[in-house]
Design a protein around this motif. Structure first.
Motif, PDB file in Angstrom:
ATOM      1  N   LYS A  63      31.921 -14.866   0.700  1.00  0.00           N
ATOM      2  CA  LYS A  63      30.841 -15.530  -0.158  1.00  0.00           C
ATOM      3  C   LYS A  63      29.001 -15.637   0.911  1.00  0.00           C
ATOM      4  O   LYS A  63      27.905 -16.095  -0.086  1.00  0.00           O
ATOM      5  CB  LYS A  63      30.577 -16.925  -0.515  1.00  0.00           C
ATOM      6  CG  LYS A  63      32.082 -17.259  -1.158  1.00  0.00           C
ATOM      7  CD  LYS A  63      32.196 -18.763  -0.987  1.00  0.00           C
ATOM      8  CE  LYS A  63      30.911 -19.309  -2.263  1.00  0.00           C
ATOM      9  NZ  LYS A  63      31.417 -20.850  -2.351  1.00  0.00           N
ATOM     10  N   GLY A  64      29.533 -15.175   1.773  1.00  0.00           N
ATOM     11  CA  GLY A  64      28.251 -15.299   3.234  1.00  0.00           C
ATOM     12  C   GLY A  64      27.213 -16.122   3.686  1.00  0.00           C
ATOM     13  O   GLY A  64      26.723 -16.450   4.413  1.00  0.00           O
ATOM     14  N   ASP A  65      28.615 -17.912   3.715  1.00  0.00           N
ATOM     15  CA  ASP A  65      28.787 -18.113   4.464  1.00  0.00           C
ATOM     16  C   ASP A  65      29.054 -18.414   5.972  1.00  0.00           C
ATOM     17  O   ASP A  65      30.406 -18.855   6.375  1.00  0.00           O
ATOM     18  CB  ASP A  65      29.264 -19.521   2.776  1.00  0.00           C
ATOM     19  CG  ASP A  65      28.980 -19.586   2.298  1.00  0.00           C
ATOM     20  OD1 ASP A  65      27.336 -19.579   1.830  1.00  0.00           O
ATOM     21  OD2 ASP A  65      29.570 -20.503   1.228  1.00  0.00           O
ATOM     22  N   TRP A  66      28.292 -17.454   6.495  1.00  0.00           N
ATOM     23  CA  TRP A  66      28.605 -17.328   8.176  1.00  0.00           C
ATOM     24  C   TRP A  66      28.930 -18.473   8.685  1.00  0.00           C
ATOM     25  O   TRP A  66      30.003 -18.592   9.566  1.00  0.00           O
ATOM     26  CB  TRP A  66      27.723 -16.048   8.047  1.00  0.00           C
ATOM     27  CG  TRP A  66      28.119 -15.106   7.329  1.00  0.00           C
ATOM     28  CD1 TRP A  66      26.593 -14.803   6.832  1.00  0.00           C
ATOM     29  CD2 TRP A  66      29.236 -13.466   7.356  1.00  0.00           C
ATOM     30  NE1 TRP A  66      27.403 -13.454   5.735  1.00  0.00           N
ATOM     31  CE2 TRP A  66      28.750 -13.338   6.033  1.00  0.00           C
ATOM     32  CE3 TRP A  66      30.420 -14.073   7.415  1.00  0.00           C
ATOM     33  CZ2 TRP A  66      29.007 -11.800   5.728  1.00  0.00           C
ATOM     34  CZ3 TRP A  66      30.721 -12.601   7.251  1.00  0.00           C
ATOM     35  CH2 TRP A  66      31.134 -12.056   6.349  1.00  0.00           C
ATOM     36  N   GLU A  67      28.068 -19.476   8.785  1.00  0.00           N
ATOM     37  CA  GLU A  67      28.323 -20.401   9.255  1.00  0.00           C
ATOM     38  C   GLU A  67      29.926 -21.159   9.768  1.00  0.00           C
ATOM     39  O   GLU A  67      30.421 -21.579  10.354  1.00  0.00           O
ATOM     40  CB  GLU A  67      27.035 -21.304   9.702  1.00  0.00           C
ATOM     41  CG  GLU A  67      27.398 -22.441  10.389  1.00  0.00           C
ATOM     42  CD  GLU A  67      26.265 -23.223   9.923  1.00  0.00           C
ATOM     43  OE1 GLU A  67      26.242 -24.744  11.559  1.00  0.00           O
ATOM     44  OE2 GLU A  67      24.883 -23.426   9.940  1.00  0.00           O
ATOM     45  N   LEU A  68      29.807 -21.225   8.520  1.00  0.00           N
ATOM     46  CA  LEU A  68      31.704 -22.038   8.193  1.00  0.00           C
ATOM     47  C   LEU A  68      32.027 -20.884   8.254  1.00  0.00           C
ATOM     48  O   LEU A  68      33.109 -21.140   8.410  1.00  0.00           O
ATOM     49  CB  LEU A  68      31.989 -21.877   6.480  1.00  0.00           C
ATOM     50  CG  LEU A  68      30.221 -23.776   5.894  1.00  0.00           C
ATOM     51  CD1 LEU A  68      30.469 -23.229   4.104  1.00  0.00           C
ATOM     52  CD2 LEU A  68      31.059 -24.707   6.923  1.00  0.00           C
ATOM     53  N   ALA A  69      32.023 -19.970   7.850  1.00  0.00           N
ATOM     54  CA  ALA A  69      32.975 -19.094   7.978  1.00  0.00           C
ATOM     55  C   ALA A  69      33.877 -19.033  10.110  1.00  0.00           C
ATOM     56  O   ALA A  69      34.575 -18.267  10.718  1.00  0.00           O
ATOM     57  CB  ALA A  69      32.676 -17.056   8.123  1.00  0.00           C
ATOM     58  N   ALA A  70      32.427 -18.985  10.806  1.00  0.00           N
ATOM     59  CA  ALA A  70      32.640 -19.188  11.933  1.00  0.00           C
ATOM     60  C   ALA A  70      33.353 -20.382  12.602  1.00  0.00           C
ATOM     61  O   ALA A  70      34.213 -20.239  13.890  1.00  0.00           O
ATOM     62  CB  ALA A  70      31.409 -18.831  12.793  1.00  0.00           C
ATOM     63  N   ASN A  71      33.112 -21.338  11.876  1.00  0.00           N
ATOM     64  CA  ASN A  71      33.822 -22.522  12.249  1.00  0.00           C
ATOM     65  C   ASN A  71      35.431 -22.740  11.385  1.00  0.00           C
ATOM     66  O   ASN A  71      35.693 -22.759  12.987  1.00  0.00           O
ATOM     67  CB  ASN A  71      33.262 -23.697  11.213  1.00  0.00           C
ATOM     68  CG  ASN A  71      31.966 -23.862  12.135  1.00  0.00           C
ATOM     69  OD1 ASN A  71      31.117 -23.864  13.149  1.00  0.00           O
ATOM     70  ND2 ASN A  71      30.727 -24.936  10.929  1.00  0.00           N
ATOM     71  N   ASP A  72      35.770 -21.553  10.966  1.00  0.00           N
ATOM     72  CA  ASP A  72      36.960 -21.754  10.484  1.00  0.00           C
ATOM     73  C   ASP A  72      37.825 -21.087  11.623  1.00  0.00           C
ATOM     74  O   ASP A  72      38.950 -20.988  11.195  1.00  0.00           O
ATOM     75  CB  ASP A  72      37.471 -21.668   9.641  1.00  0.00           C
ATOM     76  CG  ASP A  72      37.441 -22.362   8.479  1.00  0.00           C
ATOM     77  OD1 ASP A  72      38.008 -23.840   8.748  1.00  0.00           O
ATOM     78  OD2 ASP A  72      37.053 -22.425   7.087  1.00  0.00           O
ATOM     79  N   ALA A  73      36.989 -19.758  11.799  1.00  0.00           N
ATOM     80  CA  ALA A  73      37.791 -19.318  12.556  1.00  0.00           C
ATOM     81  C   ALA A  73      37.786 -19.692  14.735  1.00  0.00           C
ATOM     82  O   ALA A  73      38.140 -19.006  15.254  1.00  0.00           O
ATOM     83  CB  ALA A  73      36.917 -17.789  12.817  1.00  0.00           C
TER      84      ALA A  73
END
Length: 265
Positions: A53-63
């Protein structure tokens, strides 16, 4: 041992992800995490959805949470480095890749990712240098007021051409980012499908314009391969145009500077 109820939620998330319904997939992965918060795969999958979705901050948090739950799970490092890279945090992304390679030194996915991040960092540096040069180019209108009117007109015309080139440069950059995102999304979707055991899904869909059409797994995989190839070629073509525009900007800058210098002498 995996929790059956959580796994059922994950399977629903996988189906939604394969149909590119990322919000629905996030909902199911979140439900799986609520049931079993110690399964790193759920965080990894949700990270992939946020990235798509391009929500990279959320993607980083989950990673990061994925790595925290299971530091041996390589995909967590891949997800985090990808999210950091998309936020132009290239040094942090490279550090993350190195952490992953400390766990699995010869992982081909991480090795490829490291090369890609280094290339993006170098491209970003070129862009920053071009921008800095653009800022100082031609010294705008103040220094040229004392020049001959005909020279002033010529310089102003060159400045207009230069600003037009800079605008085009940034537009092409945006197209490259979109091509990279589409390619990466297709690659992530393909990876998810490859990991799904046969019989664990009842329906798969592939996009047709703005609609989704029921399709077999081979058809979906073929569509993804075609998209990956198409966007890869698109990215290569656009990158060549970026190089051309960089040369044109430098040439225009030199022309303006030489004209104003010779006229002032």
């Amino acid at each position: 041992m995996s929790n059956p109820e959580a796994e059922a939620k994950k399977d629903l998330g996988n189906k939604a992800f394969s149909a590119k319904d990322y919000d629905e997939a996030i909902k199911h992965y979140t439900a799986a995490i609520a049931i079993d918060s110690k399964n790193c795969v759920y965080y990894s999958n949700r990270s992939a959805c946020h990235g798509s979705k391009g929500d990279w901050e959320l993607a980083a948090n989950d990673a990061k949470e994925c790595i925290k739950v299971n530091p041996a799970f390589i995909k967590g490092y891949y997800r985090l480095a990808n999210a950091q890279s998309e936020q132009n945090e290239f040094d942090a992304a490279l550090a993350t890749v190195k952490q992953g390679m400390a766990v699995e030194p010869n992982n081909p996915q991480l090795q490829k990712q490291m090369r890609q991040i280094k290339a993006k960092r170098e491209n970003q540096r070129r862009v920053e240098n071009a921008t800095k040069t653009a800022t100082s180019a031609a010294t705008e209108n103040a220094p040229i007021r004392s020049l001959d009117p005909s020279v002033i007109k010529e310089v102003q015309d060159l400045q207009i051409q230069y600003r037009s080139t800079v605008k085009e440069f940034h537009e092409v950059q945006g197209k490259i980012r979109r091509a990279q995102l589409e390619k990466r999304t297709s690659e992530l979707t393909k990876t998810q499908l490859e990991e799904l055991p046969e019989g664990s899904y009842s329906k798969l869909y592939r996009p047709v314009g703005k609609m989704f059409m029921l399709a077999s797994k081979p058809d979906v995989m073929t569509h993804l391969d075609e998209t990956i190839e198409k966007e890869g070629k698109n990215e290569t073509s656009l990158s060549s145009k970026i190089e051309y525009l960089e040369k044109r900007m430098k040439s225009q800058q030199q022309n303006i500077q030489e004209l104003t210098k010779s006229a002032a002498e």
